[in-house]
Write a protein that holds these residues in place. Structure first.
Motif, mmCIF file in Angstrom:
data_model
loop_
_atom_site.group_PDB
_atom_site.id
_atom_site.type_symbol
_atom_site.label_atom_id
_atom_site.label_comp_id
_atom_site.label_asym_id
_atom_site.label_seq_id
_atom_site.Cartn_x
_atom_site.Cartn_y
_atom_site.Cartn_z
ATOM 1 N N GLN A 20 0.778 -1.076 0.033
ATOM 2 C CA GLN A 20 -0.148 -0.204 -0.109
ATOM 3 C C GLN A 20 0.677 1.112 0.231
ATOM 4 O O GLN A 20 0.740 2.371 1.026
ATOM 5 C CB GLN A 20 -1.075 0.039 0.986
ATOM 6 C CG GLN A 20 -1.880 -1.168 1.203
ATOM 7 C CD GLN A 20 -2.944 -1.079 2.151
ATOM 8 O OE1 GLN A 20 -2.750 -0.549 2.985
ATOM 9 N NE2 GLN A 20 -3.758 -2.026 2.133
ATOM 10 N N PRO A 21 1.783 1.303 -0.824
ATOM 11 C CA PRO A 21 2.549 2.657 -0.986
ATOM 12 C C PRO A 21 1.840 4.060 -1.580
ATOM 13 O O PRO A 21 0.959 3.842 -1.965
ATOM 14 C CB PRO A 21 3.541 2.388 -2.211
ATOM 15 C CG PRO A 21 2.639 1.512 -3.104
ATOM 16 C CD PRO A 21 1.801 0.534 -2.424
ATOM 17 N N PRO A 25 8.753 12.173 -6.686
ATOM 18 C CA PRO A 25 8.744 12.226 -5.463
ATOM 19 C C PRO A 25 9.472 11.136 -4.455
ATOM 20 O O PRO A 25 9.635 10.191 -5.000
ATOM 21 C CB PRO A 25 7.050 12.194 -5.098
ATOM 22 C CG PRO A 25 6.775 11.187 -5.974
ATOM 23 C CD PRO A 25 7.659 11.537 -7.293
ATOM 24 N N ARG A 26 9.679 11.519 -3.033
ATOM 25 C CA ARG A 26 10.099 10.413 -2.390
ATOM 26 C C ARG A 26 8.832 9.383 -2.173
ATOM 27 O O ARG A 26 8.012 9.733 -1.863
ATOM 28 C CB ARG A 26 10.657 10.794 -0.919
ATOM 29 C CG ARG A 26 11.116 9.910 -0.034
ATOM 30 C CD ARG A 26 12.591 9.703 -0.288
ATOM 31 N NE ARG A 26 12.929 8.560 0.584
ATOM 32 C CZ ARG A 26 13.764 7.597 0.284
ATOM 33 N NH1 ARG A 26 14.247 7.352 -0.735
ATOM 34 N NH2 ARG A 26 14.077 6.826 1.448
ATOM 35 N N ALA A 27 9.211 7.925 -2.445
ATOM 36 C CA ALA A 27 8.170 7.059 -2.375
ATOM 37 C C ALA A 27 8.422 6.015 -1.469
ATOM 38 O O ALA A 27 9.690 5.621 -1.419
ATOM 39 C CB ALA A 27 7.762 6.561 -3.784
ATOM 40 N N GLU A 47 12.298 3.794 -0.969
ATOM 41 C CA GLU A 47 12.869 2.979 0.252
ATOM 42 C C GLU A 47 12.965 1.464 -0.275
ATOM 43 O O GLU A 47 13.692 0.776 0.102
ATOM 44 C CB GLU A 47 11.774 2.796 1.228
ATOM 45 C CG GLU A 47 11.544 4.436 1.962
ATOM 46 C CD GLU A 47 10.508 4.467 2.911
ATOM 47 O OE1 GLU A 47 10.150 3.218 3.484
ATOM 48 O OE2 GLU A 47 9.906 5.428 3.207
ATOM 49 N N ARG A 48 12.121 1.121 -1.404
ATOM 50 C CA ARG A 48 12.083 -0.266 -1.829
ATOM 51 C C ARG A 48 11.883 0.129 -3.462
ATOM 52 O O ARG A 48 11.251 0.515 -3.797
ATOM 53 C CB ARG A 48 10.937 -1.009 -1.243
ATOM 54 C CG ARG A 48 10.779 -2.391 -1.592
ATOM 55 C CD ARG A 48 9.636 -2.989 -0.845
ATOM 56 N NE ARG A 48 9.302 -4.327 -1.373
ATOM 57 C CZ ARG A 48 8.156 -4.973 -1.028
ATOM 58 N NH1 ARG A 48 7.212 -4.322 -0.642
ATOM 59 N NH2 ARG A 48 7.977 -6.015 -1.684
ATOM 60 N N VAL A 49 12.888 -0.915 -4.173
ATOM 61 C CA VAL A 49 12.691 -0.760 -5.588
ATOM 62 C C VAL A 49 12.754 -2.133 -5.736
ATOM 63 O O VAL A 49 13.288 -2.966 -5.551
ATOM 64 C CB VAL A 49 13.936 -0.183 -6.228
ATOM 65 C CG1 VAL A 49 13.939 -0.069 -7.767
ATOM 66 C CG2 VAL A 49 14.248 1.295 -5.553
ATOM 67 N N VAL A 50 11.723 -2.296 -6.962
ATOM 68 C CA VAL A 50 11.347 -3.686 -7.772
ATOM 69 C C VAL A 50 11.354 -3.518 -8.973
ATOM 70 O O VAL A 50 10.961 -2.584 -9.918
ATOM 71 C CB VAL A 50 10.151 -4.324 -7.136
ATOM 72 C CG1 VAL A 50 9.611 -5.518 -7.948
ATOM 73 C CG2 VAL A 50 9.736 -4.450 -5.697
#
Length: 136
Positions: free
Chosen positions: A15-16, A53-55, A84-87
């Motif tokens: 739920q980002p 944006p920062r996500a 914070e997390r990259v996929v």
């Protein structure tokens, strides 16, 4: 499981807000229409990356038309500054810009796979929260 379903599940679990997507695939873009989305298509991603944006989460479609010489830049910039997390989702054959060797060198690890009309896609993740285990 299809790539669209895998992306929907990832979004449901995390739920980002906001969410970054780098993709040219209309099916992936439509799958995230209800989310607070910052989107760049592949060929323009490297030009626009510093407006993101920062996500909490960023997903890069490895099939996007990111120029080969810019793919690592976009991936590292999202990893280091914007998410914070990259996929990464896509084929990671050795001849691809975002191949397994590059992703591993950037600290990514494989978390799963999906299948769609273009074949198998491997999913790689970099999560700053569990990147490095704290020594005892």
């Amino acid at each position: 499981m299809s790539t669209v379903v895998a992306l929907e599940r990832l979004l449901e679990q995390s739920q980002p807000d906001p969410f970054i997507l780098v993709s040219d695939d209309p099916a992936l873009i439509n799958a995230v229409s209800a989310v607070n989305l910052w989107h760049a298509n592949g060929e323009n991603a490297w030009r626009l990356i510093d407006t993101a944006p920062r996500a909490q989460l960023a997903v890069i479609d490895a099939d996007a038309s990111v120029p080969a010489e810019q793919a690592a830049l976009v991936t590292a910039r999202l990893r280091d500054v914007y998410a914070e997390r990259v996929v990464i989702a896509g084929p990671t054959d050795a001849d691809r810009p975002l191949n397994r060797q590059l992703l591993t060198s950037l600290g990514f690890h494989q978390i799963g796979h999906s299948e769609d009309t273009s074949g198998n896609r491997c999913w790689y993740q970099f999560d700053i929260d569990n990147y490095k285990v704290t020594p005892d």
